[in-house]
Design a protein around this motif. Structure first.
Motif, PDB file in Angstrom:
ATOM      1  N   ASP A  96      35.938  39.156  46.599  1.00 31.35           N
ATOM      2  CA  ASP A  96      36.978  40.182  46.771  1.00 31.35           C
ATOM      3  C   ASP A  96      37.328  40.751  45.399  1.00 31.35           C
ATOM      4  O   ASP A  96      38.097  40.156  44.649  1.00 31.35           O
ATOM      5  CB  ASP A  96      38.212  39.555  47.418  1.00 31.35           C
ATOM      6  N   PRO A  97      36.767  41.908  45.031  1.00 30.87           N
ATOM      7  CA  PRO A  97      36.999  42.459  43.696  1.00 30.87           C
ATOM      8  C   PRO A  97      38.453  42.800  43.413  1.00 30.87           C
ATOM      9  O   PRO A  97      38.852  42.868  42.246  1.00 30.87           O
ATOM     10  CB  PRO A  97      36.118  43.714  43.659  1.00 30.87           C
ATOM     11  N   VAL A  99      40.954  40.993  43.663  1.00 30.20           N
ATOM     12  CA  VAL A  99      41.610  39.854  43.013  1.00 30.20           C
ATOM     13  C   VAL A  99      41.588  40.007  41.494  1.00 30.20           C
ATOM     14  O   VAL A  99      42.521  39.600  40.800  1.00 30.20           O
ATOM     15  CB  VAL A  99      40.915  38.537  43.435  1.00 30.20           C
ATOM     16  N   LEU A 100      40.554  40.632  40.978  1.00 29.32           N
ATOM     17  CA  LEU A 100      40.413  40.784  39.534  1.00 29.32           C
ATOM     18  C   LEU A 100      41.421  41.772  38.961  1.00 29.32           C
ATOM     19  O   LEU A 100      41.550  41.888  37.740  1.00 29.32           O
ATOM     20  CB  LEU A 100      38.986  41.233  39.186  1.00 29.32           C
ATOM     21  N   HIS A 101      42.155  42.466  39.825  1.00 25.53           N
ATOM     22  CA  HIS A 101      43.136  43.448  39.375  1.00 25.53           C
ATOM     23  C   HIS A 101      44.566  42.984  39.605  1.00 25.53           C
ATOM     24  O   HIS A 101      45.493  43.795  39.592  1.00 25.53           O
ATOM     25  CB  HIS A 101      42.888  44.783  40.084  1.00 25.53           C
ATOM     26  N   CYS A 102      44.754  41.682  39.813  1.00 26.22           N
ATOM     27  CA  CYS A 102      46.107  41.173  40.026  1.00 26.22           C
ATOM     28  C   CYS A 102      46.926  41.344  38.750  1.00 26.22           C
ATOM     29  O   CYS A 102      46.385  41.559  37.660  1.00 26.22           O
ATOM     30  CB  CYS A 102      46.066  39.700  40.437  1.00 26.22           C
ATOM     31  N   SER A 103      48.232  41.225  38.882  1.00 26.66           N
ATOM     32  CA  SER A 103      49.110  41.411  37.733  1.00 26.66           C
ATOM     33  C   SER A 103      48.997  40.227  36.770  1.00 26.66           C
ATOM     34  O   SER A 103      48.393  39.194  37.083  1.00 26.66           O
ATOM     35  CB  SER A 103      50.557  41.561  38.191  1.00 26.66           C
ATOM     36  N   THR A 104      49.602  40.377  35.599  1.00 30.78           N
ATOM     37  CA  THR A 104      49.601  39.296  34.606  1.00 30.78           C
ATOM     38  C   THR A 104      50.292  38.054  35.152  1.00 30.78           C
ATOM     39  O   THR A 104      49.886  36.933  34.893  1.00 30.78           O
ATOM     40  CB  THR A 104      50.301  39.765  33.321  1.00 30.78           C
ATOM     41  N   ASN A 105      51.352  38.265  35.941  1.00 32.79           N
ATOM     42  CA  ASN A 105      52.053  37.161  36.586  1.00 32.79           C
ATOM     43  C   ASN A 105      51.508  37.016  38.005  1.00 32.79           C
ATOM     44  O   ASN A 105      51.761  37.869  38.857  1.00 32.79           O
ATOM     45  CB  ASN A 105      53.554  37.444  36.641  1.00 32.79           C
ATOM     46  N   ALA A 106      50.755  35.954  38.261  1.00 33.00           N
ATOM     47  CA  ALA A 106      50.121  35.823  39.565  1.00 33.00           C
ATOM     48  C   ALA A 106      49.972  34.358  39.949  1.00 33.00           C
ATOM     49  O   ALA A 106      49.813  33.484  39.091  1.00 33.00           O
ATOM     50  CB  ALA A 106      48.749  36.497  39.569  1.00 33.00           C
ATOM     51  N   TRP A 112      37.477  30.742  46.080  1.00 36.03           N
ATOM     52  CA  TRP A 112      36.889  31.679  45.132  1.00 36.03           C
ATOM     53  C   TRP A 112      35.460  31.283  44.727  1.00 36.03           C
ATOM     54  O   TRP A 112      35.124  31.189  43.555  1.00 36.03           O
ATOM     55  CB  TRP A 112      37.770  31.789  43.888  1.00 36.03           C
ATOM     56  N   GLN A 113      34.606  31.072  45.745  1.00 30.98           N
ATOM     57  CA  GLN A 113      33.268  30.547  45.486  1.00 30.98           C
ATOM     58  C   GLN A 113      32.238  31.660  45.328  1.00 30.98           C
ATOM     59  O   GLN A 113      31.394  31.893  46.189  1.00 30.98           O
ATOM     60  CB  GLN A 113      32.873  29.562  46.586  1.00 30.98           C
ATOM     61  N   SER A 114      32.302  32.329  44.206  1.00 32.47           N
ATOM     62  CA  SER A 114      31.297  33.326  43.836  1.00 32.47           C
ATOM     63  C   SER A 114      31.318  33.487  42.328  1.00 32.47           C
ATOM     64  O   SER A 114      32.391  33.598  41.728  1.00 32.47           O
ATOM     65  CB  SER A 114      31.590  34.682  44.502  1.00 32.47           C
ATOM     66  N   GLU A 115      30.122  33.534  41.732  1.00 32.07           N
ATOM     67  CA  GLU A 115      30.069  33.715  40.281  1.00 32.07           C
ATOM     68  C   GLU A 115      30.576  35.089  39.865  1.00 32.07           C
ATOM     69  O   GLU A 115      30.897  35.305  38.696  1.00 32.07           O
ATOM     70  CB  GLU A 115      28.646  33.516  39.765  1.00 32.07           C
ATOM     71  N   THR A 274      27.794  33.972  56.338  1.00 30.71           N
ATOM     72  CA  THR A 274      27.298  34.860  55.282  1.00 30.71           C
ATOM     73  C   THR A 274      27.713  34.296  53.936  1.00 30.71           C
ATOM     74  O   THR A 274      28.899  34.264  53.615  1.00 30.71           O
ATOM     75  CB  THR A 274      27.859  36.283  55.454  1.00 30.71           C
ATOM     76  N   THR A 275      26.738  33.823  53.163  1.00 32.90           N
ATOM     77  CA  THR A 275      27.032  33.196  51.867  1.00 32.90           C
ATOM     78  C   THR A 275      26.279  33.894  50.738  1.00 32.90           C
ATOM     79  O   THR A 275      25.946  33.275  49.733  1.00 32.90           O
ATOM     80  CB  THR A 275      26.681  31.695  51.909  1.00 32.90           C
ATOM     81  N   ASP A 276      26.029  35.190  50.912  1.00 26.43           N
ATOM     82  CA  ASP A 276      25.274  35.929  49.902  1.00 26.43           C
ATOM     83  C   ASP A 276      26.004  35.988  48.568  1.00 26.43           C
ATOM     84  O   ASP A 276      25.371  36.037  47.504  1.00 26.43           O
ATOM     85  CB  ASP A 276      24.992  37.353  50.391  1.00 26.43           C
ATOM     86  N   ASP A 277      27.336  35.990  48.589  1.00 21.75           N
ATOM     87  CA  ASP A 277      28.087  36.057  47.336  1.00 21.75           C
ATOM     88  C   ASP A 277      28.181  34.697  46.652  1.00 21.75           C
ATOM     89  O   ASP A 277      28.530  34.617  45.474  1.00 21.75           O
ATOM     90  CB  ASP A 277      29.501  36.592  47.596  1.00 21.75           C
TER      91      ASP A 277
END
Length: 286
Positions: A96-97, A99-106, A112-115, A274-277
């Motif tokens: 889930d991309p 997630v990478l844009h969450c705030s500084t306070n999170a 979260w099983q994907s490289e 589906t475990t492609d990620d």
């Protein structure tokens, strides 16, 4: 970051938290209260050279159930005072991309099983996941042998995968025939290889697996030092992994540029199909 599950799961959770904290130049806190009620798992990241603080006393932010409205109020209040606080619950097994844009306070709760969550900080994680204690005894001798040959690590995950009916129905276990097929694939690709078999069920592995090639069966490290087995697997040139996050990390931390990694095509019996990620594109699935 809320931690839960075994060592491999904790490593996934830490890895995302580490990436987010580095991107934002903030600290990373690990919330460990789940281990108060999970009697099968304990906090294990302290056996690595991680960069985070861990506590089971951090504020509890429920993400489901009747207290969810409290979360909404907390977030609304923090926005009013200019301190937005993200509370993120993993929505699916896929990457889930957002997630990478969450705030500084999170506060994050998931597996979260994907490289893709942390590939950008790979070298940092390789450094962080070095054991704090040196290898000693028989394993130290085995690691010395690993570094001097075309070593292939085979990880056999059993434990609650076979002893607990609920876990067995969800995860399943790689069969003896599957390991033989994976070993044959390696023998066709890697000259003069040597197999090193790591398992939480040493006796089963030794009594049931035979690969018609030089093979060393590695006794599991004492409780609390599973990180040593994972580290030893990562030093092999190639990896055959089980449907296990512990297996996954042993292969992912392998730094050999031409490594071959073989993973099961079916990762779950009753879980996400589906475990492609989860499986990196360069790995082989059988």
């Amino acid at each position: 970051m809320r931690l839960k599950g075994g060592l491999g799961n904790q490593m996934f959770q830490y890895a995302l938290g580490r990436r987010l904290s580095m991107d934002r130049n903030t600290g990373l806190a690990l919330e460990t209260s789940s281990f108060k009620t999970d009697h099968l798992r304990v906090y294990r990241l302290d056996t690595f050279q991680i960069s985070a603080t861990a506590s089971d006393q951090l504020p509890f932010f429920p993400t489901t159930g009747p207290k969810r409205r409290i979360n909404a109020f907390l977030q609304f209040f923090r926005k009013l005072i200019g301190q937005p606080f993200d509370i993120l619950k993993e929505r699916s097994f896929d990457f889930d991309p957002s997630v990478l844009h969450c705030s500084t306070n999170a506060f994050l709760d998931g597996f979260w099983q994907s490289e893709q969550y942390f590939l950008s900080v790979r070298q940092t994680l390789i450094n962080d996941f070095q054991p704090t204690q040196p290898l000693t005894g028989e394993l130290a001798h085995i690691v010395n042998a690993i570094t001097q040959c075309n070593a292939v690590a085979i990880h056999v995950r059993r434990g609650d995968y076979v002893s607990d009916p609920t876990t067995t129905a969800y995860h399943g276990v790689c069969s003896k025939q599957w390991y033989e097929q994976a070993a044959q694939y390696m023998k066709d690709k890697v000259p003069e290889l040597q197999f090193f078999v790591f398992s939480d069920d040493f006796e089963w592995a030794k009594n049931n697996l035979s690969f018609d090639a030089p093979t060393t069966f590695v006794k599991p490290s004492p409780d609390g030092l599973e990180c040593h087995d994972l580290y030893a697997m990562s030093l092999c040139k190639h990896n055959i992994i089980a449907n296990s996050s512990f297996s996954w990390w042993g292969a992912w931390l392998n730094q050999h540029p031409n490594k071959i990694v073989i993973a099961p095509k079916q990762w779950f019996i009753a879980g996400p199909q589906t475990t492609d990620d989860l499986i990196p594109k360069s790995w082989i699935r059988l």
